[in-house]
Write a protein that holds these residues in place. Structure first.
Motif, mmCIF file in Angstrom:
data_model
loop_
_atom_site.group_PDB
_atom_site.id
_atom_site.type_symbol
_atom_site.label_atom_id
_atom_site.label_comp_id
_atom_site.label_asym_id
_atom_site.label_seq_id
_atom_site.Cartn_x
_atom_site.Cartn_y
_atom_site.Cartn_z
ATOM 1 N N PHE A 93 3.052 11.268 22.036
ATOM 2 C CA PHE A 93 4.591 11.816 22.910
ATOM 3 C C PHE A 93 5.668 11.445 22.748
ATOM 4 C CE2 PHE A 93 1.507 12.944 25.611
ATOM 5 C CZ PHE A 93 1.897 13.313 26.811
ATOM 6 N N LYS A 94 5.327 10.688 22.930
ATOM 7 C CA LYS A 94 6.330 9.022 23.849
ATOM 8 C C LYS A 94 7.427 8.912 22.903
ATOM 9 C CE LYS A 94 7.734 4.932 26.567
ATOM 10 N NZ LYS A 94 6.831 3.597 27.150
ATOM 11 N N MET A 95 7.108 9.051 21.490
ATOM 12 C CA MET A 95 8.459 8.222 20.507
ATOM 13 C C MET A 95 9.418 9.368 20.076
ATOM 14 S SD MET A 95 7.882 5.603 19.589
ATOM 15 C CE MET A 95 8.331 5.821 18.788
ATOM 16 N N SER A 96 8.471 10.807 21.091
ATOM 17 C CA SER A 96 9.353 11.751 21.031
ATOM 18 C C SER A 96 11.324 11.439 21.564
ATOM 19 C CB SER A 96 9.492 13.579 21.210
ATOM 20 O OG SER A 96 9.100 13.536 22.587
ATOM 21 N N LEU A 97 10.876 10.944 23.256
ATOM 22 C CA LEU A 97 12.137 10.103 23.687
ATOM 23 C C LEU A 97 13.137 9.219 22.683
ATOM 24 C CD1 LEU A 97 11.093 10.458 27.287
ATOM 25 C CD2 LEU A 97 11.588 12.118 25.301
ATOM 26 N N PHE A 98 12.338 8.669 22.106
ATOM 27 C CA PHE A 98 12.671 7.444 21.260
ATOM 28 C C PHE A 98 14.399 8.062 20.033
ATOM 29 C CE2 PHE A 98 13.556 4.157 17.325
ATOM 30 C CZ PHE A 98 14.660 3.485 18.506
ATOM 31 N N LYS A 99 15.617 7.862 19.983
ATOM 32 C CA LYS A 99 16.386 8.409 19.608
ATOM 33 C C LYS A 99 17.301 6.871 18.824
ATOM 34 C CE LYS A 99 14.575 12.997 19.407
ATOM 35 N NZ LYS A 99 14.029 13.536 18.525
ATOM 36 N N GLU A 100 17.237 7.329 17.883
ATOM 37 C CA GLU A 100 18.704 6.259 16.843
ATOM 38 C C GLU A 100 20.044 7.367 17.236
ATOM 39 O OE1 GLU A 100 16.230 2.548 15.087
ATOM 40 O OE2 GLU A 100 15.790 4.628 14.283
ATOM 41 N N GLY A 101 20.609 6.434 17.099
ATOM 42 C CA GLY A 101 22.344 6.743 17.008
ATOM 43 C C GLY A 101 22.998 7.635 18.123
ATOM 44 N N ASP A 102 23.998 7.721 18.730
ATOM 45 C CA ASP A 102 24.436 8.008 19.561
ATOM 46 C C ASP A 102 24.669 9.729 19.774
ATOM 47 O OD1 ASP A 102 24.597 6.719 20.894
ATOM 48 O OD2 ASP A 102 26.869 5.470 20.769
ATOM 49 N N GLN A 104 22.441 12.110 18.859
ATOM 50 C CA GLN A 104 20.936 12.470 19.546
ATOM 51 C C GLN A 104 20.991 11.839 20.573
ATOM 52 O OE1 GLN A 104 17.508 12.368 16.255
ATOM 53 N NE2 GLN A 104 18.962 10.577 15.557
ATOM 54 N N THR A 105 21.130 13.925 21.529
ATOM 55 C CA THR A 105 20.509 13.323 23.605
ATOM 56 C C THR A 105 18.694 14.541 23.110
ATOM 57 O OG1 THR A 105 21.588 14.712 23.026
ATOM 58 C CG2 THR A 105 22.848 12.608 23.907
ATOM 59 N N ILE A 106 18.330 13.982 24.798
ATOM 60 C CA ILE A 106 17.156 14.900 24.996
ATOM 61 C C ILE A 106 17.701 15.062 26.132
ATOM 62 C CG2 ILE A 106 15.075 14.206 26.305
ATOM 63 C CD1 ILE A 106 15.045 12.939 22.811
ATOM 64 N N THR A 107 17.279 16.185 26.492
ATOM 65 C CA THR A 107 17.100 17.042 27.369
ATOM 66 C C THR A 107 16.472 18.262 28.119
ATOM 67 O OG1 THR A 107 17.707 19.564 25.796
ATOM 68 C CG2 THR A 107 19.491 17.821 25.462
ATOM 69 N N LYS A 108 16.367 19.018 29.345
ATOM 70 C CA LYS A 108 15.415 19.787 29.612
ATOM 71 C C LYS A 108 14.179 20.409 28.433
ATOM 72 C CE LYS A 108 16.606 18.261 34.331
ATOM 73 N NZ LYS A 108 17.284 19.163 35.737
ATOM 74 N N ASN A 109 15.447 20.903 28.091
ATOM 75 C CA ASN A 109 14.751 21.932 26.905
ATOM 76 C C ASN A 109 14.437 21.411 25.381
ATOM 77 O OD1 ASN A 109 15.329 24.016 28.968
ATOM 78 N ND2 ASN A 109 17.837 24.045 27.764
ATOM 79 N N VAL A 160 10.269 1.724 31.292
ATOM 80 C CA VAL A 160 10.777 2.339 30.356
ATOM 81 C C VAL A 160 11.164 1.830 29.022
ATOM 82 C CG1 VAL A 160 11.433 4.630 31.028
ATOM 83 C CG2 VAL A 160 13.190 2.906 30.460
ATOM 84 N N PRO A 161 11.844 1.618 27.466
ATOM 85 C CA PRO A 161 12.226 1.007 26.457
ATOM 86 C C PRO A 161 13.882 0.596 26.883
ATOM 87 C CG PRO A 161 10.585 2.778 25.608
ATOM 88 C CD PRO A 161 10.291 2.876 26.758
ATOM 89 N N ALA A 162 13.727 -1.031 26.713
ATOM 90 C CA ALA A 162 15.249 -1.329 27.109
ATOM 91 C C ALA A 162 15.843 -0.973 25.554
ATOM 92 C CB ALA A 162 15.326 -2.719 26.941
ATOM 93 N N ILE A 163 15.227 -0.139 24.932
ATOM 94 C CA ILE A 163 16.919 0.087 23.615
ATOM 95 C C ILE A 163 16.183 1.747 23.542
ATOM 96 C CG2 ILE A 163 15.680 -1.320 22.235
ATOM 97 C CD1 ILE A 163 13.811 -0.307 20.665
ATOM 98 N N TRP A 164 15.799 2.716 24.701
ATOM 99 C CA TRP A 164 15.735 4.055 24.795
ATOM 100 C C TRP A 164 17.436 4.561 24.963
ATOM 101 C CZ3 TRP A 164 11.308 7.018 28.257
ATOM 102 C CH2 TRP A 164 9.910 7.102 27.596
ATOM 103 N N GLN A 165 17.879 4.773 24.686
ATOM 104 C CA GLN A 165 19.452 6.085 25.471
ATOM 105 C C GLN A 165 19.014 6.455 26.377
ATOM 106 O OE1 GLN A 165 21.859 5.823 23.166
ATOM 107 N NE2 GLN A 165 20.836 6.835 21.244
ATOM 108 N N SER A 166 20.291 6.512 26.983
ATOM 109 C CA SER A 166 20.373 6.775 28.524
ATOM 110 C C SER A 166 19.557 7.784 28.951
ATOM 111 C CB SER A 166 21.562 6.725 28.873
ATOM 112 O OG SER A 166 22.240 7.145 28.902
ATOM 113 N N SER A 167 19.924 9.034 27.642
ATOM 114 C CA SER A 167 19.601 10.493 28.180
ATOM 115 C C SER A 167 17.434 10.190 28.152
ATOM 116 C CB SER A 167 20.232 11.026 26.815
ATOM 117 O OG SER A 167 19.620 11.269 25.969
ATOM 118 N N ALA A 168 17.173 9.462 27.528
ATOM 119 C CA ALA A 168 16.013 9.525 28.021
ATOM 120 C C ALA A 168 15.450 8.916 29.226
ATOM 121 C CB ALA A 168 15.307 8.750 26.093
#
Length: 521
Positions: A93-102, A104-109, A160-168
């Motif tokens: 499930f950690k892979m759900s936080l990896f989003k490619e492209g600006d 797509q963001t991860i939120t609390k919901n 955390v991975p270096a390539i993660w988006q800041s929202s992750a």
């Protein structure tokens, strides 16, 4: 900037991996003696003895924590064999936080889908997992010392991975708050460490003999990692591959010299491709039926494959036999090492640590103790806030024009740049920006943060600009100066995050938030 770890009794680093997770810790002794310790007994009760445990979570039908790791895998397999689908099982499930492209963001919901098809909030799933790892770390530390440690005694480090988006990255910090690793009122107690950076810190302290195909007893830092040396760190994990570039400075600090690159090409991708291949050979219905009929065997196959695909046999010119139905999956990680050697060994020296799976978490402990070791980072994004300015005819679009109650013609949605893409940021450096209320009677001023890969964005609704997911509101109760009140926004670069503090100069009222910093390494 993170507080010195010396104010805490210990440093605990949690390596929350896609396929496996673990932790390491060290104690702050007055004499200065320290050693990095790990839990070497994961899965003992199930007949295993490993340095990490599978990143698998099982919740009961009421969404309460049931088990994690080896225990969760085996318990879920037994439940499936009985046909019980009321329980929630999550893996990879950690892979759900990896989003490619600006865009797509991860939120609390954000929600995740369990194996039974039901969906739960991702924040709750991650918090359950982090809480288990936190409690396990405190338990092991007590067993080693007979001391009852509390979360307040610990400098926590989360990788955390270096390539993660800041929202992750912000998502992981929020999950740590929910898991009670620390209070959101004490954000400096948690350090977010980048996985390849942590790994490089650890590898620099090893002897060459601790790496594959090396026999020299000399230290890496004395032979290879000398001042002026540039090097790459290739971190091939279960979910992602991170590649970062560093240069060692004369004062022994580390500067990043190129942006982090990589993608979702980790070991789990190999597992998925193997399943695709099996379906090509035997048919999709056969493989799916086997997975449903023999879930415990399928999980054991995946576990066996984790060992096989790292073996030396996978790079030897010998046939590899796969026994069915208990072994389906075959080879990759050692193949990757061989390919890198064949491509680059004539030009560069290549080091592969003997225990690569522990490099990140042990290095993270070192990073927690010395967070200033990485002195300079290069911003991979442009960061800013939503602001209003004087409307300029022919420059600003009419759609953004408005008039205040005092008759001033203004332009809304301006992207006020705080940090520009490719800007070199030195740890501890700060900048101060001055703003004013739009209306004379405003008693609160809000700053919404935005990020983009454009160097010169004009407006916060430009293409490619995304909202950072955090904002701060500062109180400004004294309105006697109207719009001439000074509101300062002070940003400070503290490693992997930006600390932003809004200050009302008249009253002294202030509020702070943390913005995750994506850097070019």
């Amino acid at each position: 900037m993170a507080a010195s770890s010396s104010q805490y009794m210990a440093v605990v680093a949690i390596d929350f991996g896609t396929t496996f997770s673990g932790f390491a810790f060290s104690f702050n002794h007055q004499e200065g003696e320290r050693g990095i310790l790990v839990n070497k007994a994961w899965g003992n009760e199930k007949g295993y003895q490993a340095l990490k445990t599978p990143t698998c979570l099982l919740l009961d039908p009421k969404e309460r924590f049931r088990s994690f790791g080896f225990e969760a895998k085996e318990e879920y397999a037994m439940l499936e064999e009985k046909g019980d689908t009321k329980y929630y099982f999550f893996d990879l499930f950690k892979m759900s936080l990896f989003k490619e492209g600006d865009d797509q963001t991860i939120t609390k919901n954000t929600k995740l889908t369990a194996r039974n098809g039901k969906r739960l909030r991702a924040m709750d799933v991650f918090a359950h997992a982090l809480r288990f790892l936190k409690d396990k770390a405190l338990q092991v530390m007590k067993e080693r010392t007979s001391v009852e440690f509390t979360t307040a005694d610990i400098q926590w480090v989360l990788t955390v991975p270096a390539i993660w988006q800041s929202s992750a990255r912000q998502f992981m910090r929020d999950a740590a708050y929910q898991a009670d690793l620390l209070s959101s009122k004490m954000p400096e107690q948690l350090i977010i460490a980048l996985e390849p950076e942590a790994a490089s810190l650890w590898c620099r302290e090893l002897k060459l003999v601790d790496f594959a195909e090396e026999t020299d007893e000399a230290l890496v830092r004395d032979v290879i990692a000398r001042h002026g040396t540039s090097y790459l760190v290739v971190d091939c994990g279960g979910g992602t591959v991170d590649i970062t570039a560093h240069r060692i400075q004369p004062d022994d600090s580390i500067h990043e010299i190129y942006r982090a690159t990589g993608g979702a090409w980790g070991g789990s991708k190999v597992d998925q491709e193997l399943e695709v291949k099996l379906k090509d050979i035997f048919g999709e219905n056969v493989v799916n039926r086997y997975k449903n009929s023999y879930p415990s065997d399928w999980l054991e196959i995946i576990g066996d494959f984790e060992m096989k695909k790292r073996s030396e046999r996978s790079i030897q010119d010998l046939p590899t036999r796969v026994r069915l139905p208990t072994s389906f999956i075959d080879h990759w990680s050692a193949v990757l090492q061989k390919a890198i050697r064949e491509e680059f060994q004539n030009k560069y020296r290549i080091l592969v640590p003997a225990d690569p799976e522990m490099a990140i978490v042990k290095g993270a402990v070192m990073f927690g103790d010395s967070p200033k070791i990485i002195q300079t980072r290069i911003s991979a994004r442009t960061y800013g806030v939503d602001a209003c300015g004087t409307f300029k005819e022919g420059v600003h679009p009419l759609s953004k024009k408005f008039t205040t109650s005092t008759g001033r013609v203004r332009c809304r949605d301006i992207f006020e740049i705080l940090v520009r893409m490719d800007e070199a940021l030195r740890i501890g450096e700060s900048k101060t920006f001055k703003f004013h209320p739009i209306e004379p009677d405003h008693t609160e001023i809000t700053f919404d943060f935005y990020v983009t890969q454009a160097k010169n964005p004009k407006f916060v609704d430009d293409e490619g600009v995304i909202r950072e997911g955090c904002s701060i509101t500062v109180s400004s109760p004294d309105t006697t100066k109207g719009t001439e009140r000074d509101i300062e926004l002070k940003i400070k670069f503290g490693g992997t995050e930006i600390t932003a503090t809004a200050i009302d100069i008249e009253s002294g009222s202030n509020v702070t938030c943390h913005v995750s910093l994506i850097t070019k390494n």
